[in-house]
Design a protein around this motif. Structure first.
Motif, short mmCIF file in Angstrom:
data_model
loop_
_atom_site.label_atom_id
_atom_site.label_comp_id
_atom_site.label_asym_id
_atom_site.label_seq_id
_atom_site.Cartn_x
_atom_site.Cartn_y
_atom_site.Cartn_z
N GLY A 266 10.48 -71.22 -3.99
CA GLY A 266 10.78 -69.84 -3.61
C GLY A 266 11.19 -69.70 -2.17
N THR A 267 11.62 -70.80 -1.55
CA THR A 267 12.01 -70.77 -0.14
C THR A 267 13.53 -70.79 0.00
OG1 THR A 267 11.89 -73.18 0.01
CG2 THR A 267 9.91 -71.93 0.60
N VAL A 268 13.98 -70.43 1.20
CA VAL A 268 15.41 -70.43 1.51
C VAL A 268 15.62 -71.27 2.76
CG1 VAL A 268 15.22 -68.30 2.85
CG2 VAL A 268 17.43 -68.97 1.92
N LEU A 269 16.71 -72.04 2.79
CA LEU A 269 17.00 -72.89 3.95
C LEU A 269 17.67 -72.07 5.04
CD1 LEU A 269 17.32 -75.59 5.46
CD2 LEU A 269 19.46 -75.93 4.20
N VAL A 270 17.06 -72.10 6.23
CA VAL A 270 17.63 -71.45 7.42
C VAL A 270 17.90 -72.56 8.44
CG1 VAL A 270 17.30 -69.74 9.23
CG2 VAL A 270 16.33 -69.35 6.96
N ARG A 271 19.16 -72.81 8.73
CA ARG A 271 19.52 -73.87 9.69
C ARG A 271 19.79 -73.25 11.06
NH1 ARG A 271 22.77 -79.18 8.38
NH2 ARG A 271 20.59 -79.70 7.95
N THR A 272 19.04 -73.70 12.07
CA THR A 272 19.22 -73.24 13.44
C THR A 272 19.69 -74.40 14.31
OG1 THR A 272 16.92 -73.71 14.08
CG2 THR A 272 17.38 -71.56 13.10
N GLU A 273 20.30 -74.08 15.44
CA GLU A 273 20.86 -75.10 16.32
C GLU A 273 20.30 -74.94 17.73
OE1 GLU A 273 25.18 -75.91 18.30
OE2 GLU A 273 25.17 -75.69 16.12
N PHE A 274 19.93 -76.07 18.35
CA PHE A 274 19.38 -76.07 19.70
C PHE A 274 20.07 -77.16 20.52
CE2 PHE A 274 16.02 -73.98 17.43
CZ PHE A 274 15.45 -73.10 18.34
N HIS A 275 20.32 -76.87 21.78
CA HIS A 275 20.80 -77.90 22.71
C HIS A 275 19.62 -78.82 23.05
CE1 HIS A 275 24.76 -76.30 23.19
NE2 HIS A 275 24.29 -75.11 23.53
N ASN A 276 19.90 -80.11 23.15
CA ASN A 276 18.84 -81.11 23.38
C ASN A 276 19.31 -82.17 24.38
OD1 ASN A 276 16.33 -82.41 22.91
ND2 ASN A 276 17.26 -83.71 21.33
N PRO A 277 19.84 -81.75 25.54
CA PRO A 277 20.40 -82.74 26.47
C PRO A 277 19.36 -83.69 27.05
CG PRO A 277 20.28 -80.58 27.51
CD PRO A 277 19.93 -80.38 26.06
N ASN A 278 18.11 -83.22 27.15
CA ASN A 278 17.05 -84.06 27.72
C ASN A 278 16.29 -84.85 26.65
OD1 ASN A 278 17.62 -83.10 30.33
ND2 ASN A 278 16.36 -81.29 29.97
N GLN A 279 16.78 -84.80 25.42
CA GLN A 279 16.20 -85.55 24.30
C GLN A 279 14.71 -85.24 24.12
OE1 GLN A 279 18.27 -87.34 22.29
NE2 GLN A 279 19.86 -86.51 23.65
N LEU A 280 14.39 -83.93 24.19
CA LEU A 280 13.01 -83.52 23.94
C LEU A 280 12.64 -83.64 22.46
CD1 LEU A 280 12.89 -80.27 26.13
CD2 LEU A 280 11.79 -82.45 26.65
N PHE A 281 13.63 -83.49 21.60
CA PHE A 281 13.38 -83.44 20.17
C PHE A 281 14.03 -84.63 19.47
CE2 PHE A 281 14.48 -79.12 21.80
CZ PHE A 281 13.18 -78.77 22.14
N ARG A 282 13.31 -85.20 18.52
CA ARG A 282 13.79 -86.38 17.80
C ARG A 282 14.02 -86.03 16.33
NH1 ARG A 282 12.83 -91.16 20.67
NH2 ARG A 282 11.62 -90.89 22.56
N ALA A 283 15.02 -86.65 15.76
CA ALA A 283 15.33 -86.41 14.35
C ALA A 283 14.12 -86.75 13.48
CB ALA A 283 16.54 -87.24 13.93
N GLY A 284 13.81 -85.87 12.53
CA GLY A 284 12.68 -86.07 11.65
C GLY A 284 11.39 -85.44 12.15
N GLU A 285 11.36 -84.99 13.40
CA GLU A 285 10.16 -84.38 13.97
C GLU A 285 9.96 -82.98 13.40
OE1 GLU A 285 8.37 -83.62 18.50
OE2 GLU A 285 10.45 -84.20 18.18
N ILE A 286 8.70 -82.58 13.22
CA ILE A 286 8.36 -81.24 12.76
C ILE A 286 7.88 -80.42 13.96
CG2 ILE A 286 6.97 -79.85 11.20
CD1 ILE A 286 8.96 -81.66 9.79
N LEU A 287 8.55 -79.30 14.21
CA LEU A 287 8.23 -78.44 15.35
C LEU A 287 7.83 -77.06 14.86
CD1 LEU A 287 11.23 -79.31 17.71
CD2 LEU A 287 8.91 -80.22 17.83
N LYS A 288 7.12 -76.34 15.74
CA LYS A 288 6.77 -74.95 15.43
C LYS A 288 7.84 -74.03 16.02
CE LYS A 288 2.49 -73.62 15.76
NZ LYS A 288 1.19 -73.19 16.34
N THR A 289 8.40 -73.18 15.19
CA THR A 289 9.43 -72.25 15.64
C THR A 289 8.88 -70.83 15.62
OG1 THR A 289 10.33 -71.91 13.42
CG2 THR A 289 11.26 -73.73 14.71
N LEU A 290 9.30 -70.06 16.60
CA LEU A 290 8.93 -68.64 16.67
C LEU A 290 10.18 -67.82 16.41
CD1 LEU A 290 6.91 -66.35 17.36
CD2 LEU A 290 7.67 -66.57 19.74
#
Length: 374
Positions: A266-290
């Motif tokens: 019963g969920t819907v996919l919402v794709r968001t985009e973020f700049h990551n020049p300092n490589q704070l985020f890695r592919a496959g990582e689970i983050l908390k979004t507000l």
């Protein structure tokens, strides 16, 4: 003396009784009158919810071999950043060099044959003009020359294919990005277009963060009727603070919202985009979004003021002045519920300044009951 004592005692008892009766009578007057009406008004509403989000590389290239052979060298260790065209693997190329030599030799033989046919065709044409040769012989020679030209084009293509195969013995990075762990080493036999990639290169200077909220919850933030008013998206660290860039909260943007709902969840996919020049985020990582959405000019009413008719549509009871003196007329008004907020609903179908009351069976209402709402 006794009579005086009895009189005083009786007087005290009477006064005590009167005092108790006075206290009991006064209690109802101390109770506050319950609110039975509400005047509507415009309000600004802000909805905030957190969702888990999975980081996905914006660009990902899986490196697969296009030739079969033995790996002679591997030019990277894994984990480092590579550039487009950078050499990753070197495959044994002896067979592919031989194939290229053979293709070039076949082409050279046909080129010589074609030159000979051209010369013969010229001579036969001259003889034909002098009636020293038949037209049929000339046409046959011309046909052989055209066939040789077609063979030449085929052999040129074979040479080009042999050159491409030889080039593919050097396996290079298809994009800029960070390369993962290699799956093959020196001496490994690889096959053209095999299923298992030799390595994966991910460009994570910009990343996607995929949210999967329930369809009902996401409808509070997103309306196709007002899709230009998109909610704000932020990322939170483990402490609940905003990830920031140059001291500003790192804010993403919505790329798309899938127009179908997962039948299982019963969920819907919402794709968001973020700049990551300092490589704070890695592919496959689970983050908390507000996710934050602000709404202007909303009318909020408590749940208790909403009624439900036989058609399962919501309504409210509106009080408005009537022709009768000192009376307010009650009428039913259909409303559309938009989203809940605590014990209230945002609704459409009302204007600011209208007075709504709790659903009752009355037709008219005394204006005294509405005095706190005017």
């Amino acid at each position: 003396m006794k009579n005086i004592r009895y009189f005083v005692a009786g007087l005290v008892a009477v006064l005590a009784l009167c005092g108790c009766k006075k206290e009991i009578v006064s209690k109802p007057h101390q109770l506050s009158r319950p609110l039975v009406c509400l005047k509507t008004k415009w309000e600004e509403v802000k909805i905030e919810k957190t969702f888990p989000g999975e980081v996905v590389a914006k660009t990902e290239a899986r490196v697969r071999p296009q030739v079969t052979g033995i790996i002679l060298d591997r030019e990277f260790e894994g984990g480092e950043k590579v550039k487009t065209g950078q050499l990753l693997f070197k495959v044994d190329d002896k067979t592919y060099k031989a194939n290229l030599d053979l293709a070039r030799a076949n082409l050279a033989v046909e080129e010589a044959k074609l030159v000979n046919l051209w010369n013969q065709e010229k001579r036969y044409k001259m003889l034909l003009e002098k009636n020293a040769s038949s037209k049929e012989s000339y046409e046959n020679l011309k046909s052989q020359r055209e066939q040789s030209e077609a063979i030449m084009e085929k052999l040129k293509a074979e040479v080009r294919l042999a050159e491409i195969d030889l080039e593919n013995t050097e396996i290079r990075a298809p994009i800029d990005g960070f390369i993962g762990k290699p799956s093959a080493n020196r001496g490994t036999l690889i096959n053209a277009n095999q299923a298992e990639p030799l390595a994966t290169v991910r460009d994570t200077d910009t990343v996607y963060v995929d949210l999967r909220p329930s369809s009902d919850v996401w409808s509070e933030f997103w309306s196709e009727d007002d899709s230009k008013k998109r909610p704000q998206i932020f990322l939170l660290n483990r402490l609940g603070d905003f990830y920031s860039d140059a001291r500003l909260a790192l804010q993403g943007k919505i790329q798309f919202v899938e127009n179908s709902v997962d039948e299982g969840t019963g969920t819907v996919l919402v794709r968001t985009e973020f700049h990551n020049p300092n490589q704070l985020f890695r592919a496959g990582e689970i983050l908390k979004t507000l996710v934050v959405q602000s709404f202007q000019d909303q009318i909020l009413i408590p749940h208790k003021y909403l009624g439900l008719d036989d058609n399962h549509e919501h309504y409210v009871i509106i009080a408005e002045a009537s022709a009768q003196k000192d009376k307010w007329k009650l009428r039913k008004q259909s409303v559309k519920t938009l989203f809940p907020l605590g014990d209230k609903w945002s609704v459409q179908g009302l204007k600011p300044g209208e007075i709504i009351v709790l659903p009752t069976g009355d037709t008219f209402l005394d204006p005294v009951a509405l005095s706190s709402c005017q």
